[in-house]
Scaffold this active site. Structure first.
Site, PDB file in Angstrom:
ATOM      1  N   LEU A   1       1.010  -0.977  -0.429  1.00  0.00           N
ATOM      2  CA  LEU A   1      -0.566   0.024   0.021  1.00  0.00           C
ATOM      3  C   LEU A   1       0.765   1.589   0.313  1.00  0.00           C
ATOM      4  O   LEU A   1       0.779   2.069  -0.741  1.00  0.00           O
ATOM      5  CB  LEU A   1      -1.561  -0.484   1.006  1.00  0.00           C
ATOM      6  CG  LEU A   1      -1.767  -1.139   1.409  1.00  0.00           C
ATOM      7  CD1 LEU A   1      -2.956  -1.109   2.234  1.00  0.00           C
ATOM      8  CD2 LEU A   1      -2.653  -1.465   0.069  1.00  0.00           C
TER       9      LEU A   1
ATOM     10  N   ASP B   1      13.525   1.802  11.620  1.00  0.00           N
ATOM     11  CA  ASP B   1      12.349   1.406  12.108  1.00  0.00           C
ATOM     12  C   ASP B   1      11.240   2.343  12.466  1.00  0.00           C
ATOM     13  O   ASP B   1      11.465   3.474  13.688  1.00  0.00           O
ATOM     14  CB  ASP B   1      12.743   0.356  13.227  1.00  0.00           C
ATOM     15  CG  ASP B   1      11.655  -0.424  13.866  1.00  0.00           C
ATOM     16  OD1 ASP B   1      10.806   0.014  14.151  1.00  0.00           O
ATOM     17  OD2 ASP B   1      11.853  -1.246  13.885  1.00  0.00           O
TER      18      ASP B   1
ATOM     19  N   CYS C   1       1.744   3.530   6.247  1.00  0.00           N
ATOM     20  CA  CYS C   1       1.649   1.977   6.314  1.00  0.00           C
ATOM     21  C   CYS C   1       2.113   1.437   6.818  1.00  0.00           C
ATOM     22  O   CYS C   1       2.247  -0.474   6.057  1.00  0.00           O
ATOM     23  CB  CYS C   1       2.003   2.344   4.380  1.00  0.00           C
ATOM     24  SG  CYS C   1       1.015   3.628   3.839  1.00  0.00           S
TER      25      CYS C   1
ATOM     26  N   TYR D   1      -2.812  -7.736  17.413  1.00  0.00           N
ATOM     27  CA  TYR D   1      -2.850  -7.104  15.808  1.00  0.00           C
ATOM     28  C   TYR D   1      -4.072  -6.070  15.498  1.00  0.00           C
ATOM     29  O   TYR D   1      -4.082  -5.115  15.845  1.00  0.00           O
ATOM     30  CB  TYR D   1      -3.314  -7.930  14.819  1.00  0.00           C
ATOM     31  CG  TYR D   1      -3.222  -7.149  13.030  1.00  0.00           C
ATOM     32  CD1 TYR D   1      -2.364  -6.820  12.870  1.00  0.00           C
ATOM     33  CD2 TYR D   1      -4.528  -7.231  12.494  1.00  0.00           C
ATOM     34  CE1 TYR D   1      -2.201  -5.903  11.502  1.00  0.00           C
ATOM     35  CE2 TYR D   1      -4.245  -6.587  11.595  1.00  0.00           C
ATOM     36  CZ  TYR D   1      -3.159  -5.889  11.085  1.00  0.00           C
ATOM     37  OH  TYR D   1      -3.224  -5.231   9.524  1.00  0.00           O
TER      38      TYR D   1
ATOM     39  N   THR E   1      -1.200  -7.396  -1.170  1.00  0.00           N
ATOM     40  CA  THR E   1       0.426  -6.763  -1.129  1.00  0.00           C
ATOM     41  C   THR E   1       0.419  -7.859  -0.858  1.00  0.00           C
ATOM     42  O   THR E   1       0.807  -8.832  -1.098  1.00  0.00           O
ATOM     43  CB  THR E   1      -0.338  -5.535   0.067  1.00  0.00           C
ATOM     44  OG1 THR E   1      -0.134  -6.607   1.110  1.00  0.00           O
ATOM     45  CG2 THR E   1      -1.026  -4.325  -0.209  1.00  0.00           C
TER      46      THR E   1
END
Ligand SMILES: NC(=O)c1ccc[n+]([C@@H]2O[C@H](COP(=O)([O-])OP(=O)(O)OC[C@H]3O[C@@H](n4cnc5c(N)ncnc54)[C@H](O)[C@@H]3O)[C@@H](O)[C@H]2O)c1
Length: 251
Positions: free
Chosen positions: A15, A57, A83, A157, A192
């Site tokens: 993305l 990072d 993203c 998540y 993706t």
């Protein structure tokens, strides 16, 4: 006026890369922050010399401070598109044992703490921009529909992405004072590299679960929404689902 710059985290694939490509076509210079040097070099080879790759990072203060400094040297930082993010799947009490506490913290560190780190450091620079059409900059974060419909095995998540959704309004309220908007996109299924690891049969079944259109989203469709958000000053403090009407089942 100097050239507009967009800092795109996770901009070397999926993305983020599609967004970089789209913004570049519109005349914005993309600065890509990512962890993989090899993917960074590939992305710059694809986008051309106007694109800049900065290894790092998102959860590391010095890495992001450096990327913001590089962006400042390329023109005027007008947009940030977050993203960078990692998937994770583990049940709380699963066949392979108890959910690791460290893994939970690592996912939150990457997806939530990292997003906040980028927002705060980029906003500090953007707050010094001369306003254009009443605004100094726009920040777009990427959550997931798992923030709302987290599935079995998605505690870490979903929590990390729900945190991104939850901070969107307070960030927009804080940064409204310096004429910066903050908006979050919550994608459904997008084709993706992150999705390529799934077996073909699973990918086809998932596509059938989307009410309409019955397919995976294309990264360019995500980029198209980002471009609209960047250009529409009334969109602020909101999370927009981009999912073809999909509501994730329990598993
Ligand atoms: N593809 C989908 O179906 C989907 C659905 C919902 C949400 N999302 C979210 O969209 C975002 C982009 O995902 P994608 O599908 O393009 O996957 P992707 O794996 O192609 O891109 C994610 C990028 O983020 C980078 N990254 C991860 N953690 C990082 C960190 N700590 N610091 C710097 N870079 C880091 C990865 O190296 C990778 O380049 C992610 O946040 C993901 O959670 C994707």
């Amino acid at each position: 006026m100097s050239r507009p710059v967009a800092l795109i985290t996770g901009g070397t694939s999926g993305l983020g890369l599609a967004t970089a490509e789209r913004l570049l076509a519109d005349g914005t210079r993309p600065v890509l922050l990512g962890r993989s040097r090899a993917r960074g070099e590939q992305a710059v080879a694809r986008l051309g010399s106007a694109a800049v790759f900065v290894p790092g990072d998102v959860a590391v203060e010095q890495d992001v401070a450096h990327a913001v400094e590089v962006a400042a040297g390329c023109g005027t930082l007008r947009a940030v598109v977050n993203c960078a993010g990692r998937a994770h799947a583990a049940r709380v009490v699963g066949r392979s044992g108890l959910h690791s506490l460290k893994e939970f913290a690592d996912v939150v560190e990457s997806n939530l703490v990292g997003t906040f780190n980028v927002v705060r450091l980029a906003a500090e620079l953007m707050a010094r921009n001369e306003p254009v059409a009443g605004e100094r900059g726009v920040i777009v974060n990427t959550a997931s529909i798992a923030a709302f419909d987290g599935q079995t095995g998605q505690a870490a998540y979903a929590a990390s992405k729900a945190g991104v959704v939850g901070m969107t309004l307070p960030l927009a309220r804080d940064l409204g004072a310096v004429l910066i908007r903050v908006v979050t996109v919550a994608p459904g299924l997008f084709d993706t590299p992150a999705a390529e690891v799934l077996p073909e049969a699973k990918r086809a079944a998932l596509a059938q679960s989307v009410p309409h259109p019955r397919r995976w989203g294309r990264a360019e469709e995500f980029a198209e929404l980002v471009v609209h958000i960047l250009g529409n000053p009334m969109i602020n403090g909101e999370t927009i689902r981009l999912d073809g009407g999909l509501r994730l089942p329990a598993s």
